[in-house]
Design an enzyme around this catalytic site. Structure first.
Site, short mmCIF file in Angstrom:
data_model
loop_
_atom_site.label_atom_id
_atom_site.label_comp_id
_atom_site.label_asym_id
_atom_site.label_seq_id
_atom_site.Cartn_x
_atom_site.Cartn_y
_atom_site.Cartn_z
N GLU A 69 66.13 46.41 121.94
CA GLU A 69 65.42 45.87 122.75
C GLU A 69 64.34 46.53 123.43
O GLU A 69 62.87 46.25 123.34
CB GLU A 69 65.95 45.05 123.90
CG GLU A 69 65.17 44.36 124.89
CD GLU A 69 65.88 43.32 125.90
OE1 GLU A 69 66.92 43.65 126.05
OE2 GLU A 69 65.06 42.45 126.32
N ASP A 89 70.98 45.21 122.13
CA ASP A 89 70.54 44.88 123.68
C ASP A 89 71.44 45.74 124.43
O ASP A 89 72.56 45.48 124.67
CB ASP A 89 70.74 43.33 123.78
CG ASP A 89 69.95 43.11 125.00
OD1 ASP A 89 69.46 43.86 125.86
OD2 ASP A 89 69.47 41.74 125.11
N ILE A 91 71.32 46.19 127.71
CA ILE A 91 71.51 45.21 128.75
C ILE A 91 71.45 43.81 128.55
O ILE A 91 69.95 43.59 128.78
CB ILE A 91 71.43 45.97 130.08
CG1 ILE A 91 71.82 47.14 130.51
CG2 ILE A 91 72.07 44.74 131.47
CD1 ILE A 91 71.60 47.95 131.95
N ASP A 92 72.13 43.12 128.28
CA ASP A 92 71.64 41.61 128.00
C ASP A 92 72.23 40.93 129.30
O ASP A 92 73.21 41.12 129.52
CB ASP A 92 72.43 41.01 127.01
CG ASP A 92 71.91 39.55 126.48
OD1 ASP A 92 70.62 39.59 126.58
OD2 ASP A 92 72.58 38.65 126.36
N THR A 94 69.64 41.25 132.00
CA THR A 94 68.81 42.09 132.90
C THR A 94 68.90 41.84 134.21
O THR A 94 68.92 42.34 135.22
CB THR A 94 67.85 42.92 132.36
OG1 THR A 94 68.02 43.42 131.04
CG2 THR A 94 67.04 43.83 132.89
N ASP A 218 69.46 39.88 121.05
CA ASP A 218 70.26 38.84 122.00
C ASP A 218 71.37 38.20 121.38
O ASP A 218 72.20 37.84 121.79
CB ASP A 218 69.28 37.77 122.69
CG ASP A 218 68.20 38.56 123.64
OD1 ASP A 218 68.57 39.24 124.57
OD2 ASP A 218 67.05 37.85 123.38
C1 IPD Z 1 67.49 37.46 127.98
C2 IPD Z 1 68.98 37.19 128.34
C3 IPD Z 1 68.54 35.46 128.83
C4 IPD Z 1 67.86 34.81 127.91
C5 IPD Z 1 66.68 35.44 127.45
C6 IPD Z 1 66.92 37.01 127.16
P1 IPD Z 1 67.70 40.25 128.43
O1 IPD Z 1 67.93 39.09 127.58
O2 IPD Z 1 69.91 36.83 127.21
O3 IPD Z 1 69.98 34.75 129.34
O4 IPD Z 1 67.64 33.51 128.23
O5 IPD Z 1 66.00 34.53 126.29
O6 IPD Z 1 65.77 37.63 126.74
O7 IPD Z 1 66.03 40.62 128.79
O8 IPD Z 1 68.51 40.16 129.71
O9 IPD Z 1 68.16 41.32 127.47
#
Ligand code: IPD
Length: 272
Positions: A69, A89, A91-92, A94, A218
């Site tokens: 990411e 990813d 930190i999913d 974030t 993700d």
């Molecule tokens: C996000 C999270 C969020 C989702 C977004 C993602 P990130 O990832 O998974 O729940 O709704 O589409 O981009 O930016 O925290 O790695």
């Protein structure tokens, strides 16, 4: 073909190490920077965790490739080839991490010849360690997990997200879907992490999860974890799942997945 057992041992060790960084930092003040828009955040810890994972894997497997990411947000082109590729990813969730909301995780998958071999999703705050290997089932903290087997949308608990885009067309579709679905299902939930939403389907705690606008990092690990837990992962319009399409729908059963796909208002973001 790399030794998948060795890959698995290496990634487990690195993800645990990365988890201790996330655990240590979540309740500390942090500076968040913005990416695609003002609610698409990144912190120095996203970048440090991604570097830890990439450096650790590269030192063992120098020819492996990465789709990460944070690297991608710096403009590195996303390309999925047949080479062993780790999709990361760091930190999913974030936004949750920034706010100290404990639904945040590290999500990583190994894809070889465009087939996912390993998926790991680790929430180090709640100590939820989800793992799957192709053909070997899915596990939470080492114990086998399985989807709910729910087939009917009217009885389903649905995971969906507002997402991190403020594009008016995208938001309109999200709100239309929330509006249409609410009276037709048991309930709608959002954890704020696409990977954890998918793991809730794998665990049987939710029945279906969908989102438009996510990226490969993700959902790559969540996809194999759901499928190895006995569920399905498809395109939200009902066709086959495409990791680079930025669209995902996973469910406990194909019947439920297709029932939802048939009524969703669709959105087609630019591909990864
Ligand atoms: C996000 C999270 C969020 C989702 C977004 C993602 P990130 O990832 O998974 O729940 O709704 O589409 O981009 O930016 O925290 O790695």
């Amino acid at each position: 073909m790399p030794d998948i057992d060795e890959c698995y041992m290496v990634v487990l060790r690195l993800v645990k190490e990365a988890g201790s960084i996330v655990r240590e930092k979540i309740n500390q003040p942090k500076d968040a920077m913005t990416k695609s828009c003002e609610v698409d955040l990144v912190t120095e810890w996203d970048q440090k965790v991604e570097k830890l994972l990439i450096d650790g894997i590269s030192s063992k497997f120098p020819d492996h490739k990465f789709i990460g990411e944070e690297g991608s947000s710096l403009g590195i082109k996303v390309e999925l080839t047949d080479a062993p590729t780790w999709i990361i990813d760091p930190i999913d969730g974030t936004m949750n991490f920034v706010h100290s909301l404990p639904h945040t995780c590290i999500s990583i998958a190994l894809v070889i010849n465009k087939v996912t071999e390993i998926g790991v999703v680790y929430n180090p705050i709640l100590e939820q360690f989800f793992t799957a290997r192709r053909g070997q089932g899915a596990f939470l903290n080492g114990a086998p997990i399985s989807v709910s087997r729910e087939k009917e949308l009217r009885k389903a608990l649905v995971m969906m997200e507002m997402g991190t885009s403020r594009d008016p067309e995208k938001m309109k579709v999200v709100l239309e879907n929330a509006n249409n679905l609410t009276p037709q299902v048991h309930g709608i939930r959002s954890l704020g992490s696409a990977a954890l939403n998918m793991c809730m389907v794998a665990l049987g705690g939710a029945d279906v999860s969908f989102e438009f606008g996510i990226h490969a990092w993700d959902v790559a690990a969540g996809d194999i974890i759901v499928r190895e837990a006995g569920g399905v992962c498809i395109d939200p319009a009902g066709g086959p799942f495409d990791l680079m399409s930025r669209r995902v729908l996973c469910a406990s059963t194909m019947e439920l997945a297709q029932e939802l796909a048939a009524i969703l208002v669709q959105y087609y973001p630019e591909r990864d």
